[in-house]
Write a protein that holds these residues in place. Structure first.
Motif, PDB file in Angstrom:
ATOM      1  N   ARG A 322     -79.887 -11.166 -30.411  1.00  0.00           N
ATOM      2  CA  ARG A 322     -79.698 -11.595 -31.969  1.00  0.00           C
ATOM      3  C   ARG A 322     -80.888 -12.746 -32.464  1.00  0.00           C
ATOM      4  O   ARG A 322     -81.183 -13.655 -31.616  1.00  0.00           O
ATOM      5  CB  ARG A 322     -78.191 -12.158 -32.244  1.00  0.00           C
ATOM      6  CG  ARG A 322     -78.076 -12.634 -33.414  1.00  0.00           C
ATOM      7  CD  ARG A 322     -76.583 -13.129 -33.439  1.00  0.00           C
ATOM      8  NE  ARG A 322     -75.578 -11.890 -33.147  1.00  0.00           N
ATOM      9  CZ  ARG A 322     -74.411 -12.439 -32.610  1.00  0.00           C
ATOM     10  NH1 ARG A 322     -74.139 -13.633 -32.463  1.00  0.00           N
ATOM     11  NH2 ARG A 322     -73.832 -11.594 -32.225  1.00  0.00           N
ATOM     12  N   LYS A 333     -79.404 -11.609 -37.696  1.00  0.00           N
ATOM     13  CA  LYS A 333     -79.340 -10.348 -37.398  1.00  0.00           C
ATOM     14  C   LYS A 333     -79.234  -9.971 -35.768  1.00  0.00           C
ATOM     15  O   LYS A 333     -79.666 -10.443 -35.183  1.00  0.00           O
ATOM     16  CB  LYS A 333     -80.679  -9.611 -38.049  1.00  0.00           C
ATOM     17  CG  LYS A 333     -80.760  -8.189 -37.926  1.00  0.00           C
ATOM     18  CD  LYS A 333     -82.151  -7.462 -38.301  1.00  0.00           C
ATOM     19  CE  LYS A 333     -82.293  -6.086 -38.117  1.00  0.00           C
ATOM     20  NZ  LYS A 333     -83.057  -5.310 -38.999  1.00  0.00           N
ATOM     21  N   LEU A 335     -79.656  -7.321 -33.161  1.00  0.00           N
ATOM     22  CA  LEU A 335     -80.914  -6.327 -33.045  1.00  0.00           C
ATOM     23  C   LEU A 335     -80.250  -5.131 -32.506  1.00  0.00           C
ATOM     24  O   LEU A 335     -80.856  -4.063 -32.376  1.00  0.00           O
ATOM     25  CB  LEU A 335     -81.828  -6.719 -32.267  1.00  0.00           C
ATOM     26  CG  LEU A 335     -82.437  -8.171 -32.495  1.00  0.00           C
ATOM     27  CD1 LEU A 335     -83.693  -8.781 -31.777  1.00  0.00           C
ATOM     28  CD2 LEU A 335     -83.037  -8.004 -34.094  1.00  0.00           C
ATOM     29  N   THR A 337     -76.702  -3.660 -33.491  1.00  0.00           N
ATOM     30  CA  THR A 337     -76.009  -3.267 -34.233  1.00  0.00           C
ATOM     31  C   THR A 337     -76.712  -3.119 -35.626  1.00  0.00           C
ATOM     32  O   THR A 337     -76.075  -2.517 -36.680  1.00  0.00           O
ATOM     33  CB  THR A 337     -74.708  -4.044 -34.327  1.00  0.00           C
ATOM     34  OG1 THR A 337     -75.018  -5.194 -35.195  1.00  0.00           O
ATOM     35  CG2 THR A 337     -74.130  -4.121 -33.176  1.00  0.00           C
ATOM     36  N   GLU A 338     -77.547  -4.035 -35.947  1.00  0.00           N
ATOM     37  CA  GLU A 338     -78.351  -3.883 -37.161  1.00  0.00           C
ATOM     38  C   GLU A 338     -77.686  -4.715 -38.257  1.00  0.00           C
ATOM     39  O   GLU A 338     -77.872  -4.804 -39.272  1.00  0.00           O
ATOM     40  CB  GLU A 338     -78.824  -2.694 -37.718  1.00  0.00           C
ATOM     41  CG  GLU A 338     -79.688  -1.971 -36.597  1.00  0.00           C
ATOM     42  CD  GLU A 338     -80.976  -2.364 -36.686  1.00  0.00           C
ATOM     43  OE1 GLU A 338     -81.660  -2.802 -37.552  1.00  0.00           O
ATOM     44  OE2 GLU A 338     -81.581  -2.620 -35.662  1.00  0.00           O
ATOM     45  N   HIS A 339     -76.508  -5.295 -37.964  1.00  0.00           N
ATOM     46  CA  HIS A 339     -75.418  -5.960 -38.746  1.00  0.00           C
ATOM     47  C   HIS A 339     -76.266  -7.519 -39.140  1.00  0.00           C
ATOM     48  O   HIS A 339     -76.925  -8.131 -38.170  1.00  0.00           O
ATOM     49  CB  HIS A 339     -74.133  -6.486 -38.080  1.00  0.00           C
ATOM     50  CG  HIS A 339     -73.358  -7.106 -38.878  1.00  0.00           C
ATOM     51  ND1 HIS A 339     -72.744  -6.803 -39.974  1.00  0.00           N
ATOM     52  CD2 HIS A 339     -72.957  -8.640 -39.030  1.00  0.00           C
ATOM     53  CE1 HIS A 339     -72.035  -7.595 -40.697  1.00  0.00           C
ATOM     54  NE2 HIS A 339     -72.494  -8.592 -40.149  1.00  0.00           N
ATOM     55  N   GLU A 340     -76.403  -7.809 -40.219  1.00  0.00           N
ATOM     56  CA  GLU A 340     -77.030  -9.180 -40.536  1.00  0.00           C
ATOM     57  C   GLU A 340     -76.511  -9.644 -41.865  1.00  0.00           C
ATOM     58  O   GLU A 340     -75.849  -9.050 -42.583  1.00  0.00           O
ATOM     59  CB  GLU A 340     -78.776  -8.681 -40.985  1.00  0.00           C
ATOM     60  CG  GLU A 340     -78.658  -7.508 -42.127  1.00  0.00           C
ATOM     61  CD  GLU A 340     -80.174  -7.193 -42.479  1.00  0.00           C
ATOM     62  OE1 GLU A 340     -80.538  -7.352 -43.543  1.00  0.00           O
ATOM     63  OE2 GLU A 340     -80.976  -7.087 -41.553  1.00  0.00           O
ATOM     64  N   TRP A 362     -70.246  -1.098 -31.431  1.00  0.00           N
ATOM     65  CA  TRP A 362     -71.476  -0.541 -30.861  1.00  0.00           C
ATOM     66  C   TRP A 362     -71.325  -0.195 -29.424  1.00  0.00           C
ATOM     67  O   TRP A 362     -71.950   0.954 -28.870  1.00  0.00           O
ATOM     68  CB  TRP A 362     -72.539  -1.561 -31.098  1.00  0.00           C
ATOM     69  CG  TRP A 362     -73.841  -1.303 -30.511  1.00  0.00           C
ATOM     70  CD1 TRP A 362     -74.701  -0.571 -30.984  1.00  0.00           C
ATOM     71  CD2 TRP A 362     -74.383  -1.734 -29.135  1.00  0.00           C
ATOM     72  NE1 TRP A 362     -75.860  -0.345 -30.052  1.00  0.00           N
ATOM     73  CE2 TRP A 362     -75.685  -1.240 -28.936  1.00  0.00           C
ATOM     74  CE3 TRP A 362     -73.707  -2.546 -28.154  1.00  0.00           C
ATOM     75  CZ2 TRP A 362     -76.306  -1.605 -27.830  1.00  0.00           C
ATOM     76  CZ3 TRP A 362     -74.482  -2.977 -27.423  1.00  0.00           C
ATOM     77  CH2 TRP A 362     -75.777  -2.473 -27.045  1.00  0.00           C
TER      78      TRP A 362
END
Length: 371
Positions: A322, A333, A335, A337-340, A362
């Motif tokens: 992250r 962000k 890295l 899960t791409e959740h940001e 994930w």
């Protein structure tokens, strides 16, 4: 603006709830509660305080699980009644109230759905979190302290109790390392997705030239050992060193050698404790954390699922999970899960649930057999 189709929404809620209830195995939960209640009612239960604590803790956890499930079902029933009354009386205010409750129930179901994904052997345990400063000098030490506060605030927002077990302060600012417990059902399963290397990018407050600095910190999460785990460690496999506890700035906070550093010789695992009042208490706390770490090693050897366990986190370039970017833009962000999110202040203030939920989903997806 189209009106909400409450009938379809409630039907969807009930379908989701039915799936969660089935996976959760409610009959088994009720049976466990009945059995544990019987054990807790034995007159001489507290003749053995350690065993009594295990029984009452398990009972409390199972009762909490059942309460979470039944309260959601009740809220769905109440929502349906509220909608019927509002539509019967054409009451716009009540319909708006129903709309708000619908969103709230949907969010609660999403959270409950995530809990059903916590099915690992130790997921239901309380957690021991260790944060270590990595590459980046004083900025890394400061970042480690920021992360500790972030997890403490997250626990506080959820009403979870915490206990700091060890803190090693850096010379200029921040922490070299810190270890603390988070006491809540499923704390380990929930927070284990936070384990790994965290990266901070910002204008360094410690650089008089105002340059941007990248720093790293490692987060390790292990399950808290229970009395019946039976991880026996021979005395000749442990080396114990004692020293004086110290606080910020190197000032002595204890005039006796009460702090304990415990080394497991075969594995090289080192545990330090200094926050209890006596050497005996620090030794007991250190042994408990050492047992917890060895429990994970044993589990990893048995099933080879090392990625689920607290592993070797380098806290440097190339292995971060992250990023927290404060300059030249604001962004946190994950890295994997791409959740940001763009509100970095909220994240550092403990708003972590969306990151944790995304991480749990994930991880569950990674564990599914690939077709």
């Amino acid at each position: 603006m189209a009106s909400t189709d409450f009938s379809a929404e409630i039907k969807s809620l009930r379908s989701t709830y039915a799936s969660i209830e089935e996976v959760s195995d409610v009959p088994r939960i009720r049976a466990d509660i009945a059995m544990l209640s019987e054990e807790a009612g034995v007159p001489d239960l507290w003749d053995n305080p350690a065993a009594a604590q295990v029984v009452t803790s398990k009972l409390s956890h199972r009762q909490s699980e059942l309460e979470r499930l039944t309260s959601i079902r009740t809220r769905i029933d109440d929502l349906e009644v509220l909608v019927e009354l509002a539509e019967m009386e054409a009451d716009a205010d009540t319909l708006q109230e129903a709309e708000t409750e619908l969103k709230s129930v949907r969010k609660a179901l999403e959270n409950l759905e995530v809990v059903t994904l916590l099915s690992g052997e130790f997921d239901a345990r309380e957690a021991v979190v260790t944060i270590r400063a990595g590459a980046g000098g004083v900025d890394a030490a400061d970042f480690a302290e920021m992360l500790m506060r972030m997890y403490m605030r997250w626990a506080e927002k959820h009403g979870y109790s915490t206990r700091v077990m060890d803190t090693s302060y850096a010379e200029e600012a921040g922490l070299k390392s810190a270890t603390f417990e988070i006491n809540a059902p499923y704390a380990f399963g929930t927070l284990s997705v936070e384990a790994g290397t965290h990266r901070l990018v910002r204008i360094s407050p410690f650089d008089n030239q105002g340059r941007r600095q990248t720093s790293f910190a490692a987060v390790e999460v292990i399950p808290l050992i229970e009395q019946n785990d039976s991880i026996e460690i021979p005395e000749n496999e442990i080396r114990v060193d004692v020293y004086r506890s110290s606080g910020p700035g190197g000032q002595s906070v204890n005039t006796t050698d009460s702090a304990v550093r415990m080394t497991h010789i075969p594995t090289g695992i080192v545990v330090s404790m200094q926050n209890e009042k006596s050497q005996i208490q620090n030794r007991a706390a250190a042994l408990r954390v050492l047992q917890s770490r060895l429990l994970l090693v044993k589990k990893a050897e048995q099933d080879a699922q090392k990625k689920q366990m607290a592993g070797d986190v380098k806290a440097s370039w190339g292995d971060q999970m992250r990023s927290y970017v404060l300059n030249p833009y604001q962004m946190v962000k994950d890295l994997r899960t791409e959740h940001e999110v763009g509100n970095t202040s909220a994240v550092f203030d403990g708003e972590l649930d969306d990151f944790i939920d995304a991480g749990i989903r994930w991880r569950a997806a990674q564990r599914r057999p690939q077709s």
